[in-house]
Design an enzyme around this catalytic site. Structure first.
Site, PDB file in Angstrom:
ATOM      1  CB  ALA A 178      -0.941  -0.001   1.214  1.00  0.00           C
ATOM      2  CB  CYS A 189      24.478   5.024   3.304  1.00  0.00           C
ATOM      3  SG  CYS A 189      25.595   5.674   4.516  1.00  0.00           S
TER       4      CYS A 189
END
Ligand SMILES: *Cc1c(COP(=O)(O)O)cnc(C)c1O
Length: 401
Positions: free
Chosen positions: A203, A329
């Site tokens: 969703a 990262c």
């Protein structure tokens, strides 16, 4: 007036459409029954809302309501699909075929099964980010139980040749699952015309709430069976136990309905904005689009700016523009994106990339601001860069270390 910061990271998550929130609200405070409570009106009302949402979700992808299993999101749906098939079809074989550019949900699930004894084929992709169909077909063996290829990629937006893939899967009697989390609600997806046996959606990638998604499980030709991964109570026809997240499910249903009604108009508005952004940034020297430009989502572009550090670039404007770079990262390292690496990009070019995910609420004004800000940031970094100076002086940087 332009409001800062500008959000261009819709492939990571989308804001909830206010109409979705409005649809959900009564299910927290008024219609708060447990959808499994069969003995009173609170339960009946909740169940009715869930049934209605199931229809809304099914309709968007051309499925039957009974083929929809609600989960906590796409990650859980992927786990249920792949592990569920692996356990259920162990008698046939233990071979799974997938691609190296899949979302981590698929990659890590397959790696997990590999440790349990599964044999996994990791298909490479070409420069455009597409798998090779001949390679796919050649990888199929009598032990192959599942082909899992994503519909559209989250980093580069590239759409795989889904119908051709499902034709191959059908021909060899192998189940075909697709992680369609980025595609559903953005482009037309139909489980029957596309020949899909299992499909995942979420969703929060389509203007609905976080923490709710669904798995489509084909019930006819073929009837797909899965081993449940969460036991306890037998909800969702035994495939996913646990009290249903009724407000979330209502929100997912509403999000699907809105996408179905507005997809064409959204695409017609967003694509020219994306193209304008892309064209303007490609005016910068040594800038490139990553992945196919003909087979991709209408709201995504991924660009690399050679001789610029993506992280440094972002530092220049990330207080004002939200987007992602081509680096994942982690605490210890700055790894270049495995998706961009799979396209054949060098570490440098992968690090020099930005992913733009436009959305339903993106405005022309925001795009103009992004063009100006990013152009200035790239020019500024390059003006301070000795490498850029060498490039401008005609030094062939690819031949020196
Ligand atoms: C976001 C995403 C997922 C994970 O979805 P969640 O609902 O956040 O678990 C899986 N696959 C793709 C392609 C995605 O973009």
């Amino acid at each position: 007036m332009l409001q800062l910061p500008v959000y261009l990271d819709n492939n990571a998550t989308t804001p909830c459409d206010p109409r979705v929130v409005a649809a959900m609200l009564p299910y927290f405070t008024e219609v708060y029954g447990n959808a499994a409570s069969r003995s009173h009106p609170f339960g009946w009302a909740a169940e009715e809302a869930v049934d209605y949402a199931r229809e809304q979700v099914a309709k968007l992808i051309g499925a039957e309501p009974k083929e929809i299993v609600f989960t906590s999101g796409a990650t859980e749906a992927v786990n249920l699909a792949i592990k569920g098939v692996y356990e259920m079809y162990a008698g046939k074989g233990q071979h799974i075929i997938t691609a190296v550019t899949e979302h981590k949900a698929v990659l890590d699930t397959c790696k997990h099964l590999e440790k349990q004894g599964a044999h996994v084929t990791w298909l490479p992709v070409n420069r455009d980010g597409e798998i090779d169909l001949a390679e796919l077909e050649a990888a199929i063996t009598p032990q192959t139980i599942l082909i899992s290829i994503m519909y559209a990629n989250n980093e580069i937006g590239v759409i795989q040749p889904i119908r051709a893939i499902s034709d191959i899967a059908r021909k060899h009697g192998v189940l075909f699952m697709t992680d369609a989390t980025q595609a559903v609600g953005k482009i037309p997806v139909d489980v029957n015309t596309d020949g899909i046996d299992l499909l995942t959606l979420s969703a929060h990638k389509m203007y609905g709430p976080k923490g709710i998604g669904a798995l489509y499980v084909r019930r006819r030709s073929p009837r797909v069976k899965l081993t449940a991964q969460i036991d306890g109570g037998g909800h969702e026809r035994g495939m996913r136990s646990g009290t249903l997240n009724v407000p979330g499910i209502v929100g997912l249903g509403k999000a699907c309905e809105l996408c179905q009604a507005e997809m064409t108009a959204d695409t017609a508005r967003i694509t020219p904005m994306r193209d304008h952004l892309e064209k303007a940034l490609l005016e910068l020297e040594q800038s490139y689009v990553n992945g196919s430009i003909s087979h991709r989502l209408p709201h995504t572009t991924n660009l690399s700016f050679k001789y610029v550090e993506g992280e440094a670039l972002m530092m220049g404007f990330n207080k004002n523009i939200a987007l992602s770079t081509g680096s994942a990262c982690t605490s210890a390292s700055l790894e270049p994106s495995y998706v961009l690496k799979a396209l054949g990009l060098s570490d440098d070019l992968a690090h020099a990339s930005l992913r733009f995910g436009l959305g339903r609420f993106t405005t022309d004004e925001q795009i103009d601001y992004a063009i100006q800000t990013i152009t200035d940031a790239v020019n500024k970094l390059r003006s301070m860069s000795p490498i850029w100076e060498m490039y401008k002086d005609g030094v062939d940087l690819d031949t020196i270390a």
